[in-house]
Every structure is written in structure tokens, then in C-alpha cells.
Scaffold this motif. Structure first.
Motif, PDB file in Angstrom:
ATOM      1  N   ASP A 205       0.210  -1.079   0.055  1.00  0.00           N
ATOM      2  CA  ASP A 205       0.116   0.061  -0.186  1.00  0.00           C
ATOM      3  C   ASP A 205       0.985   1.519   1.013  1.00  0.00           C
ATOM      4  O   ASP A 205       2.149   0.944   0.419  1.00  0.00           O
ATOM      5  N   LEU A 206       0.162   2.405  -0.432  1.00  0.00           N
ATOM      6  CA  LEU A 206       0.857   4.334  -0.555  1.00  0.00           C
ATOM      7  C   LEU A 206       0.169   4.146   0.070  1.00  0.00           C
ATOM      8  O   LEU A 206      -0.395   5.059   0.303  1.00  0.00           O
ATOM      9  N   TYR A 207       1.486   5.738   0.789  1.00  0.00           N
ATOM     10  CA  TYR A 207       0.736   6.164   1.563  1.00  0.00           C
ATOM     11  C   TYR A 207       1.973   8.032   1.144  1.00  0.00           C
ATOM     12  O   TYR A 207       3.060   7.566   1.530  1.00  0.00           O
ATOM     13  N   ILE A 208       1.160   9.100   1.197  1.00  0.00           N
ATOM     14  CA  ILE A 208       1.824   9.648   0.149  1.00  0.00           C
ATOM     15  C   ILE A 208       1.003  11.015   1.069  1.00  0.00           C
ATOM     16  O   ILE A 208      -0.131  11.675   1.269  1.00  0.00           O
ATOM     17  N   ALA A 209       2.193  12.013   1.825  1.00  0.00           N
ATOM     18  CA  ALA A 209       1.541  12.659   2.264  1.00  0.00           C
ATOM     19  C   ALA A 209       1.728  13.986   1.711  1.00  0.00           C
ATOM     20  O   ALA A 209       2.915  14.642   1.186  1.00  0.00           O
ATOM     21  N   ASP A 210       0.822  14.972   1.960  1.00  0.00           N
ATOM     22  CA  ASP A 210       0.581  15.901   0.627  1.00  0.00           C
ATOM     23  C   ASP A 210       0.327  17.775   1.739  1.00  0.00           C
ATOM     24  O   ASP A 210      -0.139  17.729   2.190  1.00  0.00           O
ATOM     25  N   VAL A 211       1.665  18.349   1.622  1.00  0.00           N
ATOM     26  CA  VAL A 211       1.456  19.303   2.084  1.00  0.00           C
ATOM     27  C   VAL A 211       0.050  20.660   2.555  1.00  0.00           C
ATOM     28  O   VAL A 211       0.160  21.049   0.612  1.00  0.00           O
ATOM     29  N   GLY A 212      -0.212  21.256   2.776  1.00  0.00           N
ATOM     30  CA  GLY A 212      -1.526  21.867   2.129  1.00  0.00           C
ATOM     31  C   GLY A 212      -0.794  23.508   1.875  1.00  0.00           C
ATOM     32  O   GLY A 212       0.126  23.707   1.936  1.00  0.00           O
ATOM     33  N   GLN A 213      -1.862  24.501   1.639  1.00  0.00           N
ATOM     34  CA  GLN A 213      -2.230  24.982   1.315  1.00  0.00           C
ATOM     35  C   GLN A 213      -2.351  26.375   2.776  1.00  0.00           C
ATOM     36  O   GLN A 213      -0.808  26.964   3.025  1.00  0.00           O
ATOM     37  N   ASN A 214      -2.735  26.758   3.826  1.00  0.00           N
ATOM     38  CA  ASN A 214      -2.792  28.040   4.734  1.00  0.00           C
ATOM     39  C   ASN A 214      -3.298  26.764   6.067  1.00  0.00           C
ATOM     40  O   ASN A 214      -3.699  27.921   7.135  1.00  0.00           O
ATOM     41  N   MET A 215      -4.086  25.816   5.665  1.00  0.00           N
ATOM     42  CA  MET A 215      -5.409  25.817   6.832  1.00  0.00           C
ATOM     43  C   MET A 215      -5.511  24.094   7.030  1.00  0.00           C
ATOM     44  O   MET A 215      -5.344  23.663   8.288  1.00  0.00           O
ATOM     45  N   TYR A 216      -4.739  23.395   5.943  1.00  0.00           N
ATOM     46  CA  TYR A 216      -5.391  22.272   6.125  1.00  0.00           C
ATOM     47  C   TYR A 216      -4.131  21.126   6.091  1.00  0.00           C
ATOM     48  O   TYR A 216      -3.259  21.198   4.370  1.00  0.00           O
ATOM     49  N   GLU A 217      -3.296  20.429   6.148  1.00  0.00           N
ATOM     50  CA  GLU A 217      -2.447  18.777   6.270  1.00  0.00           C
ATOM     51  C   GLU A 217      -2.901  17.659   5.798  1.00  0.00           C
ATOM     52  O   GLU A 217      -3.921  17.617   5.855  1.00  0.00           O
ATOM     53  N   GLU A 218      -2.360  16.425   5.151  1.00  0.00           N
ATOM     54  CA  GLU A 218      -3.650  15.955   4.885  1.00  0.00           C
ATOM     55  C   GLU A 218      -2.309  14.479   4.249  1.00  0.00           C
ATOM     56  O   GLU A 218      -1.193  14.296   3.981  1.00  0.00           O
ATOM     57  N   VAL A 219      -3.096  13.221   4.488  1.00  0.00           N
ATOM     58  CA  VAL A 219      -2.478  12.132   4.707  1.00  0.00           C
ATOM     59  C   VAL A 219      -3.671  11.335   3.344  1.00  0.00           C
ATOM     60  O   VAL A 219      -4.726  10.782   3.821  1.00  0.00           O
TER      61      VAL A 219
END
Length: 350
Positions: A205-219
Motif C-alpha cells: 500500500d502507498l501512503y502520500i503526505a501532501d502539504v496543504g495551503q494555509n489551513m489543512y495538511e493531509e495524508v
């Protein structure tokens, strides 16, 4: 713990049975940690061609070929003196602790319209293909319109065959092969600035952390059975929310993240790994990741149905720039400000 590193940005093992760790330094050097000793001479010094003046520039990614012990091939991702992305192959020399700087073969070069959002990670998947996460070109708010544009290689996850024709081949089962409206190299779109992603070495399985703009961070999560083609939503969404936050959006066809956190808890997500080591059974099968600004480290694991359960583990006194794993699956992290590499350990039971 290893100190006296210069802006460490990554930790990688070669999978060659040597037990060495390779540490990326932002200005353009790869250092070797062997038997808990940091070797003075760099494994590879690219400071003559790496541009690292921007906070998100430098030597950003390293991946060793799946059969590195036989092939001696390694791949790096860096920004050059013009701020553009370069993904190149290098060869090791007769000395296993020394790569050849003059062996560079460029696979892919991407013009970057701004200094930030360069992505930079490189990972070989269980399928033997090279996965390359690219940012949306930078600035803010997807100014250059790349996040939802499948005709550009920015804002996407790419999947390349580095063992086929030169400079690379396209895997025949890439999801957009034959689609004139998308680039054949693309595996998934809708990413803003994927900062570290990893495959679970047990499940694929692949997990990708994606940096957010100015409110939320996500995985984001992609199961091993996936055939690609996902749209992770940027800039239609930031995390689980429409972007901009005061608007509405059409979420049809989008793959939503499994976890998010808002900026009361940090400012920039740093992706980690599913723990598959042996030292700490309590962590087995849990995905660990953190925040660059706050130093908080979270643990996430599948729960009932399609849900996920997350717990806050600790708050490290570190600017967490990267996680890494050794050949045995034990986990490490780098502190870019302190110049330190730490080994992650489970807390003893009371």
C-alpha cells in the motif's frame, strides 16, 4: 542519534545487505552512516550543480535501484542552479562507499515556475517502477493551474520504467497510456506538494503526505491493488474541505485523504512509513508521520470498515524534514534545523 549534519533532508538504505544508511544533505551531499559512525567523505557530492538557496530547494530525493547490489545504480532528485528539477541516474564506483559524480545520466528535467513546491521524493515500488512525486509548480493557490492538468508532469505522481528504453520507458499499464488528454508518465494527479511518500513493505500500500495551503495538511492512501489514475483533489480541495474554504466544490471523482489536521497543530506535513521492524511490536502495521513545524508525530492505522484511527504519539523538539527506514524496517527522522538524525523508539511499557 547522529549530529553535525548540514540541513539533513532524507534517510535511505540501499537494500544491499550492508546495513548502511544514506543521509541527504540539502546543499547536495549524500553522507553514509555505517555502524553508527558518520563517514567523513560523502558518498556523492553534487554541490557543484545543486541549487539550494530556496527553503524547498536542494538535493531532495534518493532511491537505490531494486537490485542495487548487482547494478550499482542510484537515482537522485535535485533542483539545479536555475531552480529547475533534475532527476538523474548515477553509478557507484569500485569503492562501495563512493559514487561517481561524473556518471550522471539525466532521466527527466522539469522547468519550475517558482522556487517552492518541488516535491522531490523518489521511491521504487514493489512493481520495480520508479515513483516520482512532483509539486504543482509553486507560488500559492495553484497559480499555474497544474494540479488538475494531466498534460503537465507537475502536481502529479509519475511512474517510470528505468530498465527499459532510454532515458526511461512508460509502463504499459500506466492509467493514461493512449489518452491524448494526459501524459503517459502520470500515475495520479491532484497533488500540491507531496513531501515524502512510502510503500508499506509488507502489503504494498502507498501512503502520500501532501502539504496543504494555509489551513489543512493531509495524508492520502492508495491500496496495493490500485490501477492508478487517482485524482487527489488539489486545488479543488485542501484536505477534506473545498478550496477556497468559503466556496463550494464538486467532489465527484476525487479520492479524499484518510487523515487531515489543521494549522492549529502544525504547518507542513512530513510523510513517514508503516512500521515493519521487529524491535517494537506495539508499532507493527502502524503508519507514522509528523509535522515539520510543531514536531508532533501521529500514528494512523486502519479501523473498522473504511475508517482510520489516529493517535498523537509525541511532540519532538525537531523540525521534522524526513522519516526513513533501514533494511530491517526500523525508523528514523531528520531534524533539518538541528542537523540531527534520530532513531525512533517505542516508549517502554509502564
Amino acid at each position: 542519534m547522529v549530529s553535525d549534519l548540514q540541513s539533513p533532508l532524507g534517510i535511505v538504505h540501499a537494500g544491499d545487505g550492508s546495513g548502511r544508511l544514506f543521509i541527504l544533505e540539502k546543499p547536495g551531499r549524500i553522507r553514509i552512516l555505517r555502524d553508527d559512525t558518520l563517514l567523513e567523505r560523502p558518498f556523492l557530492d553534487l554541490t557543484d550543480r545543486v541549487g539550494s538557496s530556496g527553503s524547498e530547494q536542494g538535493l531532495l530525493g534518493l532511491a537505490f535501484h531494486p537490485v542495487y547490489a548487482d547494478s550499482g545504480r542510484l537515482f537522485v532528485n535535485y533542483t539545479d542552479r536555475d531552480g529547475d528539477t533534475v532527476i538523474s541516474e548515477f553509478l557507484v564506483s569500485d569503492d562501495p562507499d563512493q559514487a561517481q559524480p561524473d556518471s550522471e545520466r539525466v532521466l527527466l528535467a522539469l522547468a519550475q515556475p517558482a522556487a517552492n513546491h518541488n516535491g522531490g521524493h523518489l521511491v521504487f515500488g514493489p512493481d520495480g517502477y520508479l515513483y516520482i512525486g512532483t509539486g504543482d509548480g509553486g507560488a500559492a493557490g495553484d497559480r499555474f493551474g497544474n494540479g488538475q492538468n494531466a498534460q503537465t508532469l507537475l502536481g502529479a505522481m509519475l511512474r517510470l520504467d528505468v530498465d527499459g528504453e532510454q532515458p526511461y520507458a512508460i509502463p504499459g499499464d500506466n492509467p493514461f497510456v493512449g489518452n491524448d488528454s494526459a501524459r503517459d508518465e502520470i500515475w495520479a494527479i491532484g497533488l500540491r506538494n507531496p513531501w515524502r511518500y512510502s510503500f508499506d513493505r509488507l502489503t504494498g500500500d502507498l501512503y502520500i503526505a501532501d502539504v496543504g495551503q494555509n489551513m489543512y495538511e493531509e495524508v492520502n492512501y492508495q491500496p496495493a491493488v490500485s490501477e492508478g489514475g487517482q485524482n487527489y483533489g488539489w486545488p479543488i480541495m485542501e484536505g477534506l474541505h473545498c478550496f477556497p474554504a468559503d466556496g463550494s466544490c464538486d467532489q465527484s471523482g476525487l479520492v479524499l485523504p484518510i487523515q487531515e489536521y489543521d494549522h492549529s497543530l502544525g504547518c507542513s506535513v512530513t510523510g513517514g512509513y508503516v512500521y515493519r521492524g521487529q524491535r517494537y511490536p506495539v508499532l507493527q502495521g502502524i503508519y507514522l508521520y509528523g509535522d515539520y513545524c510543531s514536531g508532533i508525530i501521529w500514528a494512523t492505522a486502519p479501523a473498522a470498515g473504511d475508517s482510520w484511527q489516529t493517535a498523537r504519539l509525541l511532540q519532538a523538539d525537531a523540525r521534522i524534514s524526513s522519516f526513513g527506514e533501514d533494511e530491517a524496517g526500523e525508523l528514523y527522522l531528520t531534524d533539518i534545523e538541528g542537523g540531527v538524525l534520530y532513531h525512533l523508539a517505542a516508549m517502554p511499557a509502564e
